[in-house]
Scaffold this active site. Structure first.
Site, short mmCIF file in Angstrom:
data_model
loop_
_atom_site.label_atom_id
_atom_site.label_comp_id
_atom_site.label_asym_id
_atom_site.label_seq_id
_atom_site.Cartn_x
_atom_site.Cartn_y
_atom_site.Cartn_z
N ASP A 1 -1.85 8.49 54.61
CA ASP A 1 -3.30 8.67 54.44
C ASP A 1 -4.02 7.33 54.52
OD1 ASP A 1 -2.77 11.34 54.00
OD2 ASP A 1 -2.89 11.18 51.82
P1 AP5 Z 1 1.94 11.78 51.06
O1 AP5 Z 1 2.58 12.67 52.05
O2 AP5 Z 1 2.76 11.06 50.07
O3 AP5 Z 1 1.13 10.70 51.71
P2 AP5 Z 1 1.13 10.24 53.06
O4 AP5 Z 1 -0.14 9.55 53.15
O5 AP5 Z 1 1.45 11.26 54.09
O6 AP5 Z 1 2.33 9.15 52.87
P3 AP5 Z 1 3.85 9.15 53.18
O7 AP5 Z 1 4.47 8.19 52.26
O8 AP5 Z 1 4.41 10.52 53.31
O9 AP5 Z 1 3.73 8.47 54.54
P4 AP5 Z 1 3.96 9.07 55.95
O10 AP5 Z 1 5.34 9.58 56.04
O11 AP5 Z 1 2.85 9.96 56.35
O12 AP5 Z 1 3.81 7.78 56.76
P5 AP5 Z 1 4.90 6.71 57.09
O13 AP5 Z 1 6.02 6.66 56.11
O14 AP5 Z 1 5.24 6.87 58.50
O15 AP5 Z 1 0.77 12.59 50.43
C1 AP5 Z 1 -0.16 12.04 49.61
C2 AP5 Z 1 -1.34 12.94 49.38
O16 AP5 Z 1 -1.24 14.18 50.06
C3 AP5 Z 1 -1.53 13.27 47.93
O17 AP5 Z 1 -2.59 12.49 47.45
C4 AP5 Z 1 -1.83 14.76 47.92
O18 AP5 Z 1 -2.97 15.06 47.15
C5 AP5 Z 1 -2.04 15.08 49.35
N1 AP5 Z 1 -1.68 16.45 49.70
C6 AP5 Z 1 -0.50 17.07 49.51
N2 AP5 Z 1 -0.57 18.37 49.90
C7 AP5 Z 1 -1.85 18.56 50.35
C8 AP5 Z 1 -2.55 19.68 50.88
N3 AP5 Z 1 -1.97 20.87 51.04
N4 AP5 Z 1 -3.85 19.49 51.25
C9 AP5 Z 1 -4.44 18.28 51.11
N5 AP5 Z 1 -3.83 17.19 50.60
C10 AP5 Z 1 -2.55 17.34 50.23
O19 AP5 Z 1 4.08 5.38 56.84
C11 AP5 Z 1 2.78 5.19 57.26
C12 AP5 Z 1 2.54 3.71 57.32
O20 AP5 Z 1 2.82 3.14 56.05
C13 AP5 Z 1 3.44 2.95 58.28
O21 AP5 Z 1 2.97 2.99 59.57
C14 AP5 Z 1 3.39 1.56 57.67
O22 AP5 Z 1 2.21 0.89 57.99
C15 AP5 Z 1 3.38 1.84 56.20
N6 AP5 Z 1 4.71 1.80 55.60
C16 AP5 Z 1 5.51 2.84 55.28
N7 AP5 Z 1 6.64 2.44 54.72
C17 AP5 Z 1 6.60 1.09 54.67
C18 AP5 Z 1 7.47 0.04 54.19
N8 AP5 Z 1 8.66 0.32 53.64
N9 AP5 Z 1 7.05 -1.25 54.28
C19 AP5 Z 1 5.85 -1.54 54.84
N10 AP5 Z 1 5.00 -0.62 55.29
C20 AP5 Z 1 5.36 0.68 55.23
#
Ligand code: AP5
Ligand code: NA
Length: 345
Positions: free
Chosen positions: A299
């Protein structure tokens, strides 16, 4: 930010949820037949989770909801209030007040539809080590109706915006609203951006997703979401680049502006897919001791991206800011930030 942006230049619709986040033992997940990295909608059997978290696990309350998260982050980076407008449905309760307060503190202009007799939606964030499992109880958020967008003052906000962002999550709530915003964006030749949001969207909501997709100029997703889309389409290859190329080649209403896919893969490079080209944008890996939780990383990535996109910056700058924003919120609990933004182009 250098020049002043038009107020309300960006409109988003989504589920305003209050996150109830806690570290839990693995058997807590097992008890509810959940896995470590799930993102699911709550069924009746999940309902006790929320009370249990509050009573037994020192739960933290954090502003959540995917689109609202992204818009809050965009506002934080922009440092100019009311650039972004958010629509979603809440109840008339304490949780709604907390959400509104946090959104407004970030400078976000929220226009909630309020359903008096339904509680504000919540999302259980179950943290086990470096994993997080989400269980959303949409409650009031599920009651969003298109007449909210048709109220004259809200309709004016939609008509006057230049950029539109809606999550895949909102497909479970109100596809007609999505189609209306998409049609407005199309008629005015303005960018319409969507997110694949979670594997279950492609698995169970493919029909409304496919209806919206022809309007989508930019589609975001992570690895698992892209794979789920490909599987639901019965595409032969599991290769992320191939999936991205097929995704951008799908039917589009406005072929003069070819679709772009932006796929994140955790700490591996972000893929920017345009027609036959795939570009990679490296992510600066964080040391383990710097990571608080990755909740909201995707997000925040979108929020950082949007903050630059609405300023007409190049995709390169937008993606680098996405990575900056994601890296920042990983160092903070949930999708929250601290201090002043430090992104330099
Ligand atoms: P959640 O799914 O945790 O959040 P997200 O934003 O999707 O984060 P993720 O950790 O899953 O990341 P990702 O897999 O999408 O991205 P990636 O790992 O590729 O959800 C959070 C929110 O969702 C909550 O607040 C909740 O309210 C809401 N929600 C749940 N269900 C819902 C529903 N039905 N309707 C509405 N809202 C809902 O990473 C992305 C970027 O992060 C990368 O490109 C990089 O820049 C960085 N990054 C990731 N890992 C690392 C690392 N190890 N080191 C450095 N940078 C990193
Ligand atoms: Na975080």
């Amino acid at each position: 930010m250098t020049s002043t942006l038009q107020e309300g230049i960006l409109v988003g619709c989504g589920n305003p949820l209050l996150d109830i986040s806690a570290v839990v033992p693995l058997n807590f997940l097992q008890k509810y037949s959940m896995n470590e990295d799930d993102a699911i909608l709550a069924e009746d059997r999940h309902m006790p989770i929320y009370g249990e978290l509050v009573e037994g696990y020192q739960a933290e309350f954090l502003a959540g909801g995917s689109v609202q998260n992204s818009l809050r982050i965009a506002q934080w980076i922009l440092r100019q209030p009311r650039v972004a407008v958010f629509f979603g449905c809440v109840g008339e309760d304490r949780y709604a007040n907390i959400l509104k307060e946090k959104a407004q503190a970030a400078g976000l202009d929220v226009h909630y539809q309020v359903k008096k007799d339904v509680p504000t939606g919540t999302c259980a964030v179950l943290i086990t080590g470096t994993h997080r499992s989400l269980c959303a109880n949409l409650a009031a958020a599920n009651n969003f109706t298109i007449d909210h967008l048709e109220e004259p003052s809200n309709k004016a906000l939609v008509d006057n915006a230049q950029y539109y962002y809606i999550s895949g999550f909102f497909l479970t709530v109100n596809p007609p609203s999505i189609m209306q915003v998409a049609a407005t964006a199309h008629a005015k030749q303005r960018p319409f951006l969507m997110n694949l949001s979670a594997p279950f969207i492609s698995q169970f909501y493919m029909a409304p997703l496919l209806a919206a997709l022809p309007y989508v100029d930019i589609i975001f997703g992570n690895e698992a979401e892209a794979q789920a889309f490909a599987e639901a389409q019965q595409w032969p290859s599991g290769d992320l680049r191939e999936i991205g190329k097929r995704l951008v080649a799908m039917e589009k209403k406005n072929p003069t502006r070819p679709r772009i896919a932006i796929l994140t893969q955790g700490c591996d490079p972000v893929l920017l897919i345009q027609q036959d080209s795939v570009q990679e944008f490296p992510v600066t890996k964080l040391a383990v001791h710097e990571i608080v939780d990755t909740n909201g990383a995707g997000d925040a990535f979108v929020g950082g991206f949007l903050s630059q996109f609405v300023q007409g910056k190049s995709l390169d700058v937008c993606i680098r800011c996405g990575n900056y924003a994601a890296g920042h919120i990983i160092k903070n609990p949930g999708c929250t930030y601290s201090g002043e933004p430090e992104f330099v182009e």
